[in-house]
Scaffold this motif. Structure first.
Motif, PDB file in Angstrom:
ATOM      1  N   PHE A 102       0.826  -1.204   0.000  1.00 46.32           N
ATOM      2  CA  PHE A 102       0.000   0.000   0.000  1.00 46.32           C
ATOM      3  C   PHE A 102       0.866   1.262   0.000  1.00 46.32           C
ATOM      4  O   PHE A 102       0.580   2.226  -0.719  1.00 46.32           O
ATOM      5  CB  PHE A 102      -0.931  -0.007   1.214  1.00 46.32           C
ATOM      6  N   LEU A 103       1.927   1.259   0.812  1.00 44.01           N
ATOM      7  CA  LEU A 103       2.800   2.423   0.885  1.00 44.01           C
ATOM      8  C   LEU A 103       3.520   2.672  -0.438  1.00 44.01           C
ATOM      9  O   LEU A 103       3.693   3.824  -0.845  1.00 44.01           O
ATOM     10  CB  LEU A 103       3.810   2.249   2.015  1.00 44.01           C
TER      11      LEU A 103
ATOM     12  N   GLY B 116     -18.460   0.528   5.166  1.00 44.01           N
ATOM     13  CA  GLY B 116     -19.140  -0.677   4.705  1.00 44.01           C
ATOM     14  C   GLY B 116     -18.178  -1.819   4.422  1.00 44.01           C
ATOM     15  O   GLY B 116     -18.431  -2.966   4.807  1.00 44.01           O
ATOM     16  N   LEU B 117     -17.062  -1.514   3.761  1.00 37.93           N
ATOM     17  CA  LEU B 117     -16.074  -2.556   3.477  1.00 37.93           C
ATOM     18  C   LEU B 117     -15.504  -3.138   4.766  1.00 37.93           C
ATOM     19  O   LEU B 117     -15.308  -4.356   4.886  1.00 37.93           O
ATOM     20  CB  LEU B 117     -14.951  -1.985   2.609  1.00 37.93           C
TER      21      LEU B 117
ATOM     22  N   ALA C 197      -9.659  -1.670   2.982  1.00 37.47           N
ATOM     23  CA  ALA C 197     -10.681  -0.745   2.485  1.00 37.47           C
ATOM     24  C   ALA C 197     -10.042   0.437   1.765  1.00 37.47           C
ATOM     25  O   ALA C 197     -10.481   0.844   0.681  1.00 37.47           O
ATOM     26  CB  ALA C 197     -11.550  -0.261   3.643  1.00 37.47           C
ATOM     27  N   ALA C 198      -8.973   1.010   2.354  1.00 36.42           N
ATOM     28  CA  ALA C 198      -8.284   2.140   1.713  1.00 36.42           C
ATOM     29  C   ALA C 198      -7.663   1.708   0.394  1.00 36.42           C
ATOM     30  O   ALA C 198      -7.747   2.430  -0.617  1.00 36.42           O
ATOM     31  CB  ALA C 198      -7.215   2.691   2.648  1.00 36.42           C
ATOM     32  N   PHE C 199      -7.043   0.537   0.386  1.00 36.35           N
ATOM     33  CA  PHE C 199      -6.394   0.034  -0.827  1.00 36.35           C
ATOM     34  C   PHE C 199      -7.427  -0.153  -1.939  1.00 36.35           C
ATOM     35  O   PHE C 199      -7.216   0.239  -3.099  1.00 36.35           O
ATOM     36  CB  PHE C 199      -5.700  -1.292  -0.520  1.00 36.35           C
ATOM     37  N   ALA C 200      -8.567  -0.769  -1.595  1.00 35.50           N
ATOM     38  CA  ALA C 200      -9.600  -1.033  -2.592  1.00 35.50           C
ATOM     39  C   ALA C 200     -10.158   0.261  -3.179  1.00 35.50           C
ATOM     40  O   ALA C 200     -10.356   0.373  -4.399  1.00 35.50           O
ATOM     41  CB  ALA C 200     -10.723  -1.858  -1.958  1.00 35.50           C
TER      42      ALA C 200
ATOM     43  N   ASN D 258     -10.528   4.231  -7.561  1.00 33.10           N
ATOM     44  CA  ASN D 258     -10.477   5.630  -7.997  1.00 33.10           C
ATOM     45  C   ASN D 258      -9.273   6.303  -7.343  1.00 33.10           C
ATOM     46  O   ASN D 258      -9.371   6.788  -6.220  1.00 33.10           O
ATOM     47  CB  ASN D 258     -11.767   6.359  -7.620  1.00 33.10           C
ATOM     48  N   PRO D 259      -8.117   6.341  -8.021  1.00 33.72           N
ATOM     49  CA  PRO D 259      -6.911   6.923  -7.407  1.00 33.72           C
ATOM     50  C   PRO D 259      -7.065   8.379  -7.002  1.00 33.72           C
ATOM     51  O   PRO D 259      -6.421   8.826  -6.047  1.00 33.72           O
ATOM     52  CB  PRO D 259      -5.856   6.758  -8.515  1.00 33.72           C
ATOM     53  N   HIS D 260      -7.915   9.124  -7.687  1.00 30.66           N
ATOM     54  CA  HIS D 260      -8.085  10.545  -7.377  1.00 30.66           C
ATOM     55  C   HIS D 260      -8.757  10.757  -6.022  1.00 30.66           C
ATOM     56  O   HIS D 260      -8.747  11.879  -5.498  1.00 30.66           O
ATOM     57  CB  HIS D 260      -8.897  11.229  -8.473  1.00 30.66           C
ATOM     58  N   THR D 261      -9.313   9.702  -5.460  1.00 38.38           N
ATOM     59  CA  THR D 261      -9.933   9.809  -4.136  1.00 38.38           C
ATOM     60  C   THR D 261      -8.921  10.192  -3.068  1.00 38.38           C
ATOM     61  O   THR D 261      -9.292  10.736  -2.025  1.00 38.38           O
ATOM     62  CB  THR D 261     -10.607   8.472  -3.775  1.00 38.38           C
TER      63      THR D 261
END
Length: 565
Positions: free
Chosen positions: A16-17, A330-331, A355-358, A363-366
């Protein structure tokens, strides 16, 4: 062992990092944070360090780890690189009027003086030349009248479409990036409803059609069974439709630190999951105890209840739509429920990370979304605080009954243990979670909004427990009202009484002096040092690898000095 003591505890964290390092190297806002490419380098080095400390690693794993960096670098631009030739951004002629046909993707957002339509574009015509197109447009009708529903195919006559633009205020709210996160490519507006014509309808995806239909019916039940102000409040709290709120009430919630109740978030998903589990578990256990006692003793009631809770959680997630905070919560809830079903250990840090990874893969812009940052930082701080205050099983000193001072601070008085203390525990937990979330989000709230509340922590002690009753009760009343309006009115009578508290208390408190403060935007270095102190100090206190005691005290002095600076 801390939750960040190595990749063995959080196996996805190094990957993730590395992915985050790639993302932060692309976006200009993160490129220039403190120093050029400070965040990408920090994230990348942290990923390499944690992966290097993991016990099991192979060449293939090193290769996969390295690949996540270019994936992160490429991900934000994939949409532009693979944009179809007939996409609206390729066909757009700004300043020229066009006739546009598209399908209404969701129910219109109705404001006091305007209506917003989210349109899935199908055709665009400049002059006599018409051609098929793709993309999404948000078109505003500057009249408060609406006769259309999700799935309607609409034609807009002589409309000017344009790309979203920022307000020429560098460093402030990135409106263009916000709309891109929502999947909106162009904007437009019409002055009169005569410029809009219905051209049939198109069947939406069943989930989208169900969401639009349910939301419209629920809001109709609110309007029929509740006073106007209570109806507007519950549309915001339950469905996230804040456009019906008055400006005074909206500002009162901001000033009192209660605005998080208006954003469908982990709190709301948690209310739905907890209420479902609380109601279903006794019923399932009693049924199994009578029919299959062996299964009841084996713990199947817990598994069946967890599986049953997936349905209301998924239903509510679909009802509120793809909001970042709701997706995160939710995830995580789904992962925890699945862990219960398959008898796996529940590790909330892993669930948060997954959840953050998914979401960032979707949507990378999130990553630049304020909602994403506040939501994940708040929960990360809460989980760290709980882990920091909890008693680790492997701590021999704790097993002997002598806890470190920093853990005793968060424990209740042992003398209370022999007394009924359910309400005390609930209030204590609410205060603990509110304090952790406040500390975790404070720098971002100041940085983005230049506004903080001085009473939010205390007001949460009253309002959050009431919200845990109000939101499930509202959903129950709305569900009954959609089937039989008279049954729904009985529940909504109680809902209306509770809603009055949410209308009067924040408004009254906001009228008092010094309930909120306007503050200057802090330097980026201050934000980094704040989080370094917030997470670094507990980690150092809990770490057992620093010896001797004098070295630990020296480390403490360095952390405090950095925070003071």
């Amino acid at each position: 062992m801390t939750p960040f003591s190595g990749a063995s505890m959080l196996p996805l964290l190094p990957f993730f990092l590395m992915y985050a390092a790639g993302l932060t190297a692309v976006f200009p806002a993160s490129q220039q944070f403190i120093l050029p490419f400070f965040l990408p380098v920090l994230a990348g080095l942290a990923g390499l360090f944690l992966f290097g400390r993991s016990k099991k690693k192979s060449r293939v794993q090193w290769l996969v780890l390295g690949l996540f960096l270019p994936v992160g670098l490429a991900a934000p631009g994939l949409e532009d690189r693979f944009r179809p030739a007939n996409h609206i951004l390729n066909l757009l002629q700004e300043g020229q009027r066009a006739n546009v046909i598209g399908v209404l993707a969701e129910s219109p957002k109705i404001f006091p003086k305007k209506i917003q339509y989210l349109i899935e574009l199908e055709t665009i015509a400049y002059g006599d030349h018409s051609q098929a197109t793709q993309g999404r447009a948000r078109i505003t009708l500057y009249q408060p009248s609406n006769a259309y529903h999700a799935g309607d195919r609409l034609e807009f006559l002589r409309i000017k479409l344009k790309r979203p633009r920022n307000f020429k205020n560098p460093g402030n709210f990135d409106y263009q990036q916000h709309l891109r996160t929502l999947g909106i490519h162009v904007l437009g507006g019409v002055a009169k409803s005569t410029a809009i014509h219905k051209r049939g309808a198109r069947a939406l995806h069943p989930l989208f059609a169900m969401r639009a239909g349910m939301r419209e019916k629920m809001m109709a039940v609110f309007d029929h069974t509740l006073p106007a102000d209570a109806s507007a409040l519950l549309k915001a709290m339950v469905l996230g439709e804040k456009q019906f709120l008055s400006e005074d009430l909206r500002q009162a919630y901001i000033d009192t630190g209660m605005a998080h109740l208006m954003a469908v978030s982990g709190l709301h998903i948690g209310f739905v999951a907890d209420t479902s589990y609380f109601v279903l578990y006794p019923l399932v256990f009693r049924f199994l105890w009578r029919q299959f006692p062996a299964a009841a003793l084996a713990g199947w009631a817990r598994k069946i209840t967890a599986g049953s809770c997936l349905l209301p959680v998924l239903f509510y997630m679909n009802l509120v739509g793809p909001k970042i905070s709701a997706l995160r919560a939710g995830l995580m809830v789904i992962l925890v429920l699945i862990a219960i079903i398959i008898n796996r250990e529940k590790h909330l840090f892993n669930a948060l990370l997954l959840a953050a990874f998914a979401i960032l893969l979707w949507n990378p812009h999130t990553l630049l979304s304020v909602s994403f940052q506040l939501s994940f930082l708040a929960l990360l701080t809460i989980l760290c605080a709980i882990h920091f205050a909890g008693s680790p099983v492997g701590d021999a000193v704790d097993r002997m009954g002598e806890q470190p001072w920093y853990r005793r601070v968060f424990r209740r008085n042992p003398a209370w243990q022999d007394k009924p203390h359910t309400v005390i525990d609930f209030l204590y937990g609410t205060a603990f979670v509110s304090l952790a979330a406040t500390l975790g989000t404070l720098p971002l709230l100041i940085f983005y909004f230049n506004h903080i509340s001085t009473v939010g922590l205390f007001l949460n002690l009253l309002m959050v427990p009431l919200a845990s009753i109000l939101i499930p009760l509202t959903l129950l009343g709305a569900a009954l009202g959609m089937v039989w309006l008279a049954a729904g009115q009985g529940v909504m009578f109680l809902v209306s009484a509770i809603a009055k508290i949410f209308l009067t208390v924040p408004t009254f408190v906001a009228s008092l002096p010094y309930t909120s403060l306007n503050v200057a935007t802090p330097p980026e270095l201050w934000i980094f040092l704040y989080y370094f102190l917030l997470f670094g100090l507990p980690w150092m206190l809990k770490s057992k690898s620093v010896r001797p005691r004098e070295n630990r005290r020296w480390q403490l002095r360095k952390i405090v000095a950095a925070g003071g600076f």
